[in-house]
Design a protein around this motif. Structure first.
Motif, PDB file in Angstrom:
ATOM      1  N   VAL A  85       0.849  -1.197   0.000  1.00  0.00           N
ATOM      2  CA  VAL A  85       0.000   0.000   0.000  1.00  0.00           C
ATOM      3  C   VAL A  85       0.885   1.249   0.000  1.00  0.00           C
ATOM      4  O   VAL A  85       0.658   2.187  -0.763  1.00  0.00           O
ATOM      5  CB  VAL A  85      -0.959  -0.001   1.220  1.00  0.00           C
ATOM      6  CG1 VAL A  85      -1.642   1.355   1.379  1.00  0.00           C
ATOM      7  CG2 VAL A  85      -1.996  -1.112   1.078  1.00  0.00           C
ATOM      8  N   GLN A  86       1.906   1.246   0.833  1.00  0.00           N
ATOM      9  CA  GLN A  86       2.814   2.386   0.926  1.00  0.00           C
ATOM     10  C   GLN A  86       3.479   2.669  -0.428  1.00  0.00           C
ATOM     11  O   GLN A  86       3.559   3.828  -0.851  1.00  0.00           O
ATOM     12  CB  GLN A  86       3.875   2.122   1.994  1.00  0.00           C
ATOM     13  CG  GLN A  86       4.847   3.265   2.172  1.00  0.00           C
ATOM     14  CD  GLN A  86       5.899   2.960   3.218  1.00  0.00           C
ATOM     15  OE1 GLN A  86       6.239   1.809   3.463  1.00  0.00           O
ATOM     16  NE2 GLN A  86       6.415   4.001   3.840  1.00  0.00           N
ATOM     17  N   ARG A  87       3.955   1.632  -1.104  1.00  0.00           N
ATOM     18  CA  ARG A  87       4.595   1.809  -2.416  1.00  0.00           C
ATOM     19  C   ARG A  87       3.608   2.396  -3.440  1.00  0.00           C
ATOM     20  O   ARG A  87       3.963   3.282  -4.218  1.00  0.00           O
ATOM     21  CB  ARG A  87       5.149   0.474  -2.935  1.00  0.00           C
ATOM     22  CG  ARG A  87       6.434   0.039  -2.273  1.00  0.00           C
ATOM     23  CD  ARG A  87       7.070  -1.148  -2.985  1.00  0.00           C
ATOM     24  NE  ARG A  87       6.206  -2.327  -3.040  1.00  0.00           N
ATOM     25  CZ  ARG A  87       6.106  -3.241  -2.079  1.00  0.00           C
ATOM     26  NH1 ARG A  87       6.819  -3.119  -0.975  1.00  0.00           N
ATOM     27  NH2 ARG A  87       5.312  -4.285  -2.229  1.00  0.00           N
ATOM     28  N   ARG A  88       2.395   1.880  -3.423  1.00  0.00           N
ATOM     29  CA  ARG A  88       1.394   2.357  -4.375  1.00  0.00           C
ATOM     30  C   ARG A  88       1.022   3.821  -4.101  1.00  0.00           C
ATOM     31  O   ARG A  88       0.897   4.626  -5.034  1.00  0.00           O
ATOM     32  CB  ARG A  88       0.142   1.473  -4.335  1.00  0.00           C
ATOM     33  CG  ARG A  88       0.369   0.127  -5.019  1.00  0.00           C
ATOM     34  CD  ARG A  88      -0.806  -0.823  -4.763  1.00  0.00           C
ATOM     35  NE  ARG A  88      -0.615  -2.078  -5.445  1.00  0.00           N
ATOM     36  CZ  ARG A  88      -1.091  -2.345  -6.665  1.00  0.00           C
ATOM     37  NH1 ARG A  88      -1.790  -1.444  -7.312  1.00  0.00           N
ATOM     38  NH2 ARG A  88      -0.867  -3.519  -7.214  1.00  0.00           N
ATOM     39  N   ILE A  89       0.859   4.174  -2.839  1.00  0.00           N
ATOM     40  CA  ILE A  89       0.530   5.563  -2.489  1.00  0.00           C
ATOM     41  C   ILE A  89       1.675   6.481  -2.897  1.00  0.00           C
ATOM     42  O   ILE A  89       1.452   7.545  -3.484  1.00  0.00           O
ATOM     43  CB  ILE A  89       0.207   5.694  -0.985  1.00  0.00           C
ATOM     44  CG1 ILE A  89      -1.112   4.987  -0.667  1.00  0.00           C
ATOM     45  CG2 ILE A  89       0.150   7.165  -0.566  1.00  0.00           C
ATOM     46  CD1 ILE A  89      -1.428   4.901   0.822  1.00  0.00           C
TER      47      ILE A  89
END
Length: 161
Positions: A43-47
């Protein structure tokens, strides 16, 4: 404002993450991951990618105007005299974008050239703003004011499906 690059295509996970963030961008990434069936690091990478690409333009707090004394919302249609690119950019877009009272500004088709959403403390403040932005601008032909009686639905959420 984030640097804009050509955004990658958004997949179903990206859209689900955006749906969570549009409701509350303070949602912990672990909670977001649980909701969309991804790990918190994923999720962090995508955000991070969506911020870098300009898909996510800002992380802001939405302030209740009445809580800070800005209880009057006004919609204004503005018609300009000259629609040359220079006049629109210099005499309208730039000036409107610089006014802190203007929450939103749209360059539109139809009879009006611009639609503005304005918040002010009082009608005296709005009158002063009209003198500065409209009467003081040689390219403004006319403007029409609509005062909101109630804020029924307010948001900037984008439909994702």
């Amino acid at each position: 404002m984030n640097k804009r690059v050509q955004p990658s295509p958004l997949d179903a996970f990206d859209r689900k993450i955006l749906a969570v963030l549009q409701r509350d961008n303070m949602t912990p990434q672990r909670t977001t991951g649980d909701a969309v069936n991804l790990s918190a690091p994923a999720v962090q990478r995508r955000i991070k990618r969506m911020r870098e690409e300009g898909v996510i333009r800002a992380d802001v707090s939405v302030v209740a105007p009445e809580a800070v004394g800005q209880s009057i919302t006004i919609f204004v249609e503005v018609e300009v005299i000259s629609e040359t690119a220079d006049q629109i950019e210099r005499a309208a877009k730039t000036e409107f974008a610089a006014a802190p009272e203007i929450q939103q500004c749209y360059y539109v088709t139809g009879e009006a050239d611009f639609i503005l959403v304005i918040v002010v403390l009082s009608m005296a403040d709005y009158e002063a703003l009209t003198r500065r932005l409209f009467f003081g601008n040689n390219n403004v032909k006319r403007f029409r004011t609509f005062v909101a009686m109630d804020r029924v639905e307010v948001g900037l959420g984008v439909p994702l499906e």
